[in-house]
Write an enzyme that holds these catalytic residues in place. Structure first.
Site, PDB file in Angstrom:
ATOM      1  N   SER A 136       0.859  -1.200   0.000  1.00  0.00           N
ATOM      2  CA  SER A 136       0.000   0.000   0.000  1.00  0.00           C
ATOM      3  C   SER A 136       0.885   1.236   0.000  1.00  0.00           C
ATOM      4  O   SER A 136       2.023   1.200   0.493  1.00  0.00           O
ATOM      5  CB  SER A 136      -0.876   0.012   1.257  1.00  0.00           C
ATOM      6  OG  SER A 136      -1.558   1.250   1.395  1.00  0.00           O
ATOM      7  N   TYR A 186      -1.596  -0.164  10.588  1.00  0.00           N
ATOM      8  CA  TYR A 186      -1.889  -0.589   9.209  1.00  0.00           C
ATOM      9  C   TYR A 186      -0.722  -0.215   8.288  1.00  0.00           C
ATOM     10  O   TYR A 186      -0.198  -1.056   7.551  1.00  0.00           O
ATOM     11  CB  TYR A 186      -3.196   0.035   8.709  1.00  0.00           C
ATOM     12  CG  TYR A 186      -3.450  -0.323   7.252  1.00  0.00           C
ATOM     13  CD1 TYR A 186      -3.747  -1.638   6.890  1.00  0.00           C
ATOM     14  CD2 TYR A 186      -3.328   0.624   6.230  1.00  0.00           C
ATOM     15  CE1 TYR A 186      -3.937  -1.985   5.555  1.00  0.00           C
ATOM     16  CE2 TYR A 186      -3.517   0.275   4.908  1.00  0.00           C
ATOM     17  CZ  TYR A 186      -3.820  -1.030   4.566  1.00  0.00           C
ATOM     18  OH  TYR A 186      -3.983  -1.383   3.245  1.00  0.00           O
TER      19      TYR A 186
HETATM   20  P1  NDP Z   1     -11.581  -6.190   0.820  1.00  0.00           P
HETATM   21  O1  NDP Z   1     -11.975  -5.978   2.250  1.00  0.00           O
HETATM   22  O2  NDP Z   1     -12.578  -5.910  -0.245  1.00  0.00           O
HETATM   23  O3  NDP Z   1     -11.053  -7.693   0.623  1.00  0.00           O
HETATM   24  C1  NDP Z   1     -10.184  -8.255   1.574  1.00  0.00           C
HETATM   25  C2  NDP Z   1     -10.032  -9.740   1.319  1.00  0.00           C
HETATM   26  O4  NDP Z   1      -9.124 -10.262   2.284  1.00  0.00           O
HETATM   27  C3  NDP Z   1     -11.328 -10.509   1.438  1.00  0.00           C
HETATM   28  O5  NDP Z   1     -11.394 -11.480   0.436  1.00  0.00           O
HETATM   29  C4  NDP Z   1     -11.216 -11.162   2.797  1.00  0.00           C
HETATM   30  O6  NDP Z   1     -11.885 -12.414   2.795  1.00  0.00           O
HETATM   31  C5  NDP Z   1      -9.711 -11.373   2.911  1.00  0.00           C
HETATM   32  N1  NDP Z   1      -9.310 -11.481   4.303  1.00  0.00           N
HETATM   33  C6  NDP Z   1      -9.348 -10.519   5.247  1.00  0.00           C
HETATM   34  N2  NDP Z   1      -8.959 -11.013   6.427  1.00  0.00           N
HETATM   35  C7  NDP Z   1      -8.680 -12.332   6.216  1.00  0.00           C
HETATM   36  C8  NDP Z   1      -8.246 -13.390   7.052  1.00  0.00           C
HETATM   37  N3  NDP Z   1      -8.021 -13.223   8.368  1.00  0.00           N
HETATM   38  N4  NDP Z   1      -8.063 -14.615   6.504  1.00  0.00           N
HETATM   39  C9  NDP Z   1      -8.313 -14.798   5.206  1.00  0.00           C
HETATM   40  N5  NDP Z   1      -8.713 -13.843   4.352  1.00  0.00           N
HETATM   41  C10 NDP Z   1      -8.909 -12.624   4.876  1.00  0.00           C
HETATM   42  O7  NDP Z   1     -10.267  -5.298   0.617  1.00  0.00           O
HETATM   43  P2  NDP Z   1      -9.478  -4.825  -0.705  1.00  0.00           P
HETATM   44  O8  NDP Z   1      -9.752  -5.726  -1.822  1.00  0.00           O
HETATM   45  O9  NDP Z   1      -9.688  -3.371  -0.858  1.00  0.00           O
HETATM   46  O10 NDP Z   1      -7.978  -5.011  -0.198  1.00  0.00           O
HETATM   47  C11 NDP Z   1      -7.197  -6.130  -0.570  1.00  0.00           C
HETATM   48  C12 NDP Z   1      -5.756  -5.864  -0.144  1.00  0.00           C
HETATM   49  O11 NDP Z   1      -5.311  -4.653  -0.726  1.00  0.00           O
HETATM   50  C13 NDP Z   1      -5.553  -5.722   1.359  1.00  0.00           C
HETATM   51  O12 NDP Z   1      -4.318  -6.316   1.698  1.00  0.00           O
HETATM   52  C14 NDP Z   1      -5.495  -4.213   1.555  1.00  0.00           C
HETATM   53  O13 NDP Z   1      -4.755  -3.864   2.685  1.00  0.00           O
HETATM   54  C15 NDP Z   1      -4.808  -3.796   0.275  1.00  0.00           C
HETATM   55  N6  NDP Z   1      -5.016  -2.434  -0.166  1.00  0.00           N
HETATM   56  C16 NDP Z   1      -6.284  -1.913  -0.322  1.00  0.00           C
HETATM   57  C17 NDP Z   1      -6.439  -0.615  -0.779  1.00  0.00           C
HETATM   58  C18 NDP Z   1      -7.778   0.027  -0.916  1.00  0.00           C
HETATM   59  O14 NDP Z   1      -7.844   1.278  -0.962  1.00  0.00           O
HETATM   60  N7  NDP Z   1      -8.865  -0.707  -1.020  1.00  0.00           N
HETATM   61  C19 NDP Z   1      -5.283   0.202  -1.184  1.00  0.00           C
HETATM   62  C20 NDP Z   1      -4.018  -0.442  -0.950  1.00  0.00           C
HETATM   63  C21 NDP Z   1      -3.900  -1.706  -0.495  1.00  0.00           C
HETATM   64  P3  NDP Z   1     -12.817 -12.973   3.980  1.00  0.00           P
HETATM   65  O15 NDP Z   1     -13.471 -11.796   4.632  1.00  0.00           O
HETATM   66  O16 NDP Z   1     -13.775 -13.887   3.258  1.00  0.00           O
HETATM   67  O17 NDP Z   1     -11.888 -13.717   4.863  1.00  0.00           O
HETATM   68  C1  8X3 Z   2      -5.213   1.351   1.492  1.00  0.00           C
HETATM   69  C2  8X3 Z   2      -5.002   2.755   1.067  1.00  0.00           C
HETATM   70  O1  8X3 Z   2      -4.750   5.163   1.919  1.00  0.00           O
HETATM   71  O2  8X3 Z   2      -6.480   3.780   2.947  1.00  0.00           O
HETATM   72  O3  8X3 Z   2      -4.008   0.734   1.800  1.00  0.00           O
HETATM   73  O4  8X3 Z   2      -4.173   3.378   3.440  1.00  0.00           O
HETATM   74  S1  8X3 Z   2      -5.096   3.811   2.409  1.00  0.00           S
END
Ligand code: NDP
Ligand code: 8X3
Length: 246
Positions: A132, A145
């Protein structure tokens, strides 16, 4: 190709899984929600193989992954992760901090440590970690985070060091603000109005943008390792340093 995508039940991971399946590949998609995994299997067919486990439960990860042919895995996308809360450090919840460490750090290294020896034995493989911008730049309330994503960045760099001389590649993708996923709904613990407000009036990145980047990284010839990609919406930029005034 055979691809593991962690966190395939929503957001980035779901889109990445959909796009790899559409391109004819086999995806082992993971998550904790079996109903979501079942729905994807029903929709995408047998090229989507559901694996239900919590990445922070080491025994469950080992049991689930040992049931598949790990020697056949070409790509690992370490995507599962979460942010919890946006409070300053002195008001944050310790349990939230520990959960982020358990999932974003310990879960990611557990999956990687299980899959990596097979890639090295094959002398082929690509590991894509989802970091991120929060791992590169501080912001208010990002405390653990952001630190967890800084870990992912340096873990990726150090994997590159250990894997020198092999044809196993490692990339850290570092997105900024991305909407249309469950990320903020999870961060604000089901307060969907607060989550929606994060994205109001912003042309944010989408899961498709992230998936396109993953596809591009994987499509590079073997001698090309994309070390990291930091990407933001055009509507987002680095901001100034904080100053406290009387
Ligand atoms: P979502 O919340 O939409 O998806 C997260 C996914 O991670 C889900 O499929 C969830 O599945 C899984 N997950 C969460 N906790 C667990 C766990 N304990 N065990 C197994 N699976 C888990 O988030 P995003 O798609 O937005 O984010 C995906 C990744 O990208 C993350 O690592 C996030 O930090 C990163 N990210 C996101 C950004 C954003 O702005 N959205 C920007 C930068 C990075 P389930 O709940 O079924 O377990
Ligand atoms: C997700 C993007 O800006 O919410 O990693 O941290 S931010």
């Amino acid at each position: 190709m055979n691809i593991i995508v962690t966190g395939a039940t929503a957001g980035f991971g779901e889109q990445i899984a959909r796009d790899f399946v559409a391109a004819g590949h086999i995806v082992y998609g993971t998550g904790r929600r079996m109903d979501k995994l079942d729905a994807l299997r029903a929709e995408l067919g047998e090229r989507f193989v559901p694996l239900c486990f919590d990445v922070s439960d080491t025994k469950a990860v080992q049991a689930s992954l040992s049931a598949i042919d790990l020697a056949s895995i070409d790509v690992l996308v370490n995507n599962a992760g979460l942010a919890l809360g946006l409070e300053p450090a002195h008001r944050a919840d310790l349990g939230d901090w520990q959960t982020m460490i358990d999932v974003n750090i310990k879960g990611l290294v557990t999956v990687t440590q299980i899959v990596l020896p097979f890639m090295v034995a094959n002398n082929a493989g690509t590991v894509i970690n989802i970091g991120s911008t929060a791992g590169n730049h501080p912001y208010f309330g990002a405390n653990v985070y952001g630190a967890s994503k800084a870990f992912v960045k340096q873990f990726s760099n150090n994997l590159r060091a250990d894997l020198i001389g092999t044809r196993v590649r490692v990339t850290n993708i570092e997105p900024g603000m991305c909407g249309g996923t469950e990320f903020s709904n999870v961060r604000f613990k089901g307060d969907d109005d607060k989550a929606a407000a994060v994205y109001t009036g912003v042309e944010f990145l989408t899961a498709k943008d992230i998936s396109n980047t993953v596809q591009w990284v994987v499509s590079q010839p073997w001698h090309v390792n994309i070390n990291s990609i930091e990407m933001m919406p055009t509507a987002q930029a680095y901001a100034g340093l904080a100053v406290a005034r009387d």
